[in-house]
Design an enzyme around this catalytic site. Sequence first.
Site, PDB file in Angstrom:
ATOM      1  N   GLU A 245       0.833  -1.254   0.065  1.00  0.00           N
ATOM      2  CA  GLU A 245       0.012  -0.009  -0.004  1.00  0.00           C
ATOM      3  C   GLU A 245       0.749   1.433  -0.171  1.00  0.00           C
ATOM      4  OE1 GLU A 245      -2.796  -2.054   2.975  1.00  0.00           O
ATOM      5  OE2 GLU A 245      -2.504   0.094   3.534  1.00  0.00           O
TER       6      GLU A 245
ATOM      7  N   CYS B 116       2.997   8.495   1.424  1.00  0.00           N
ATOM      8  CA  CYS B 116       3.398   7.704   2.345  1.00  0.00           C
ATOM      9  C   CYS B 116       3.833   6.239   2.048  1.00  0.00           C
ATOM     10  CB  CYS B 116       2.271   7.601   3.523  1.00  0.00           C
ATOM     11  SG  CYS B 116       2.450   6.306   4.824  1.00  0.00           S
TER      12      CYS B 116
ATOM     13  N   CYS C  62       5.370  -6.997   8.728  1.00  0.00           N
ATOM     14  CA  CYS C  62       6.196  -6.404   9.519  1.00  0.00           C
ATOM     15  C   CYS C  62       6.573  -7.459  10.773  1.00  0.00           C
ATOM     16  CB  CYS C  62       5.857  -5.170   9.990  1.00  0.00           C
ATOM     17  SG  CYS C  62       7.034  -4.253  11.320  1.00  0.00           S
TER      18      CYS C  62
ATOM     19  N   CYS D 204       3.496  -4.959  16.319  1.00  0.00           N
ATOM     20  CA  CYS D 204       2.851  -3.910  17.450  1.00  0.00           C
ATOM     21  C   CYS D 204       1.398  -4.197  17.590  1.00  0.00           C
ATOM     22  CB  CYS D 204       3.046  -2.475  17.201  1.00  0.00           C
ATOM     23  SG  CYS D 204       5.020  -1.974  17.076  1.00  0.00           S
TER      24      CYS D 204
ATOM     25  N   CYS E 120      -1.208  -2.590  15.389  1.00  0.00           N
ATOM     26  CA  CYS E 120      -1.152  -2.200  13.858  1.00  0.00           C
ATOM     27  C   CYS E 120      -1.571  -3.367  12.939  1.00  0.00           C
ATOM     28  CB  CYS E 120       0.433  -1.929  14.035  1.00  0.00           C
ATOM     29  SG  CYS E 120       0.867  -1.841  12.065  1.00  0.00           S
TER      30      CYS E 120
ATOM     31  N   CYS F  33      -2.385   1.653   8.322  1.00  0.00           N
ATOM     32  CA  CYS F  33      -1.515   1.041   7.203  1.00  0.00           C
ATOM     33  C   CYS F  33      -1.601  -0.583   7.277  1.00  0.00           C
ATOM     34  CB  CYS F  33      -0.286   1.716   7.055  1.00  0.00           C
ATOM     35  SG  CYS F  33      -0.051   2.919   6.088  1.00  0.00           S
TER      36      CYS F  33
HETATM   37  N1  SAH Z   1       7.035   0.782  11.313  1.00  0.00           N
HETATM   38  C1  SAH Z   1       7.595   2.119  11.586  1.00  0.00           C
HETATM   39  C2  SAH Z   1       6.840   2.957  10.334  1.00  0.00           C
HETATM   40  C3  SAH Z   1       5.614   2.314   9.779  1.00  0.00           C
HETATM   41  S1  SAH Z   1       4.068   2.668  11.099  1.00  0.00           S
HETATM   42  C4  SAH Z   1       7.015   2.589  12.751  1.00  0.00           C
HETATM   43  O1  SAH Z   1       6.222   1.798  13.486  1.00  0.00           O
HETATM   44  O2  SAH Z   1       7.312   3.798  13.200  1.00  0.00           O
HETATM   45  C5  SAH Z   1       4.005   4.575  11.029  1.00  0.00           C
HETATM   46  C6  SAH Z   1       3.336   5.153  12.303  1.00  0.00           C
HETATM   47  O3  SAH Z   1       1.848   4.618  12.301  1.00  0.00           O
HETATM   48  C7  SAH Z   1       3.924   4.479  13.413  1.00  0.00           C
HETATM   49  O4  SAH Z   1       4.339   5.458  14.593  1.00  0.00           O
HETATM   50  C8  SAH Z   1       2.967   3.540  14.011  1.00  0.00           C
HETATM   51  O5  SAH Z   1       2.989   3.252  15.236  1.00  0.00           O
HETATM   52  C9  SAH Z   1       1.433   4.214  13.668  1.00  0.00           C
HETATM   53  N2  SAH Z   1       0.372   3.329  13.608  1.00  0.00           N
HETATM   54  C10 SAH Z   1       0.196   2.029  13.208  1.00  0.00           C
HETATM   55  N3  SAH Z   1      -0.954   1.633  13.397  1.00  0.00           N
HETATM   56  C11 SAH Z   1      -1.774   2.741  13.516  1.00  0.00           C
HETATM   57  C12 SAH Z   1      -3.160   2.882  13.994  1.00  0.00           C
HETATM   58  N4  SAH Z   1      -3.905   1.708  13.623  1.00  0.00           N
HETATM   59  N5  SAH Z   1      -3.344   3.982  14.745  1.00  0.00           N
HETATM   60  C13 SAH Z   1      -2.593   5.011  14.804  1.00  0.00           C
HETATM   61  N6  SAH Z   1      -1.192   4.830  14.310  1.00  0.00           N
HETATM   62  C14 SAH Z   1      -0.667   3.660  13.803  1.00  0.00           C
HETATM   63 FE1  SF4 Z   2       5.699  -2.633  12.285  1.00  0.00          FE
HETATM   64 FE2  SF4 Z   2       3.217  -1.588  12.462  1.00  0.00          FE
HETATM   65 FE3  SF4 Z   2       4.900  -1.782  14.682  1.00  0.00          FE
HETATM   66 FE4  SF4 Z   2       5.655   0.069  12.460  1.00  0.00          FE
HETATM   67  S1  SF4 Z   2       3.745   0.133  14.092  1.00  0.00           S
HETATM   68  S2  SF4 Z   2       6.732  -1.494  13.685  1.00  0.00           S
HETATM   69  S3  SF4 Z   2       4.776  -1.246  10.909  1.00  0.00           S
HETATM   70  S4  SF4 Z   2       4.073  -3.574  13.381  1.00  0.00           S
END
Ligand code: SAH
Ligand code: SF4
Length: 367
Positions: A110, A123, A130, A134, A137, A354
Amino acid sequence: MTEVSDPIQVRGRPGKRGVPTTLYDLSLTELTDLLQRDGQPAYRARQIYQGAYQHQVESYDQMTTLPAPLRAHLATSIPFDALTLEQVYEADDGETLKMLYRTPDDQLIETVLMFYEDRVTVCVSCQVGCAVGCSFCATGIGGLQRNLTAGEMTAQVVDAARRAKTRDRKLSNLVMMGMGEPFHNYAETLKFIRIINDQHGMGFGARRITISTSGIIPGINKLAEEPMQVNLAVSLHAPNDALRSTLVPINHRFPVKDLMRACDQYIAKTGRRISFEYALMKGINSDDDTARELALLLRGRLCHVNIIPFNPVDMLPFERPAEADIDRFAQILSDGGIPVSVRYSRGLEIAAACGQLRARHLEAANT
Ligand code: SAH
Ligand code: SF4
């Protein structure tokens, strides 16, 4: 007319798992070397770079500054692009576009393109899935499939730049906040940034690029040594280990104290401000005490906090706090002397978080 000898072989790193090395994977030096091995002068490589990145043509055929035999030869020897557009979704009255692409090995990735009054931001994804996982996510849910190549990242940006152009706008900013952890794919991510930064090509300013990491300390240390002036965002989401480890599992390996030390060293070395990302989740990390603890943790650092009100994800139990609670959290930080902004994500109705679009698409394909 220029004669072209043997097919140009892309040497060096072979295509990964069936992903070919494309034009978008090559630095200008690599392209120049390849062409010179076939007796082509160096200026041909610069012409190709201009065509690909300044005119953003869609095939070698459109590179009319090149002799026809060379164009034909390139078409059979260096694949132009590796991504196929699967679908485009629109939201926010067309101000947000989300592209779903298919890779040659049938993975879905995406990219989001956001039009603002003063800027146009893309973006970009750097991995399929990944490994960090997290808890909030969508990208992390299925684990990591594979790293994207530099060319697959470049292709996302070129396509975004073309789309901006059709609206008489210029792509101005880039955030590595799509799918994946950039510091788990460090070499290809930095190679990609050098390709789009090249003055002979797109000339995308490093200061307009932000890499976001979940807190991979070796990556932060490495980035501090890079000559390019890219921005760093660190996804903090919690001010202490007990809470952060439940949200960002990599915190077990890189706990808050060590992470802060790495950030301090980065700031000292580069003189640049760090953005701390904070996904605000109701009843999880959004109460007043947590805000005060966060302000204390960050006090005195050259930084800025970006609050991202949580984007709902299918099947995950987290919720976005009420607007008043989001404001109060921001106010406590601000009162504590921490520069803060609230960044409402674009495209809620097209699964802005994302990895969600891909997750939904896969699910639909399996039912
Ligand atoms: N992996 C990297 C970059 C991609 S995620 C990272 O974690 O920083 C980009 C940002 O979106 C990160 O701060 C992540 O924690 C946040 N993010 C992911 N899922 C989300 C969600 N459902 N709502 C809000 N922020 C989210
Ligand atoms: Fe990976 Fe999502 Fe955590 Fe970023 S927020 S490190 S994309 S699992």
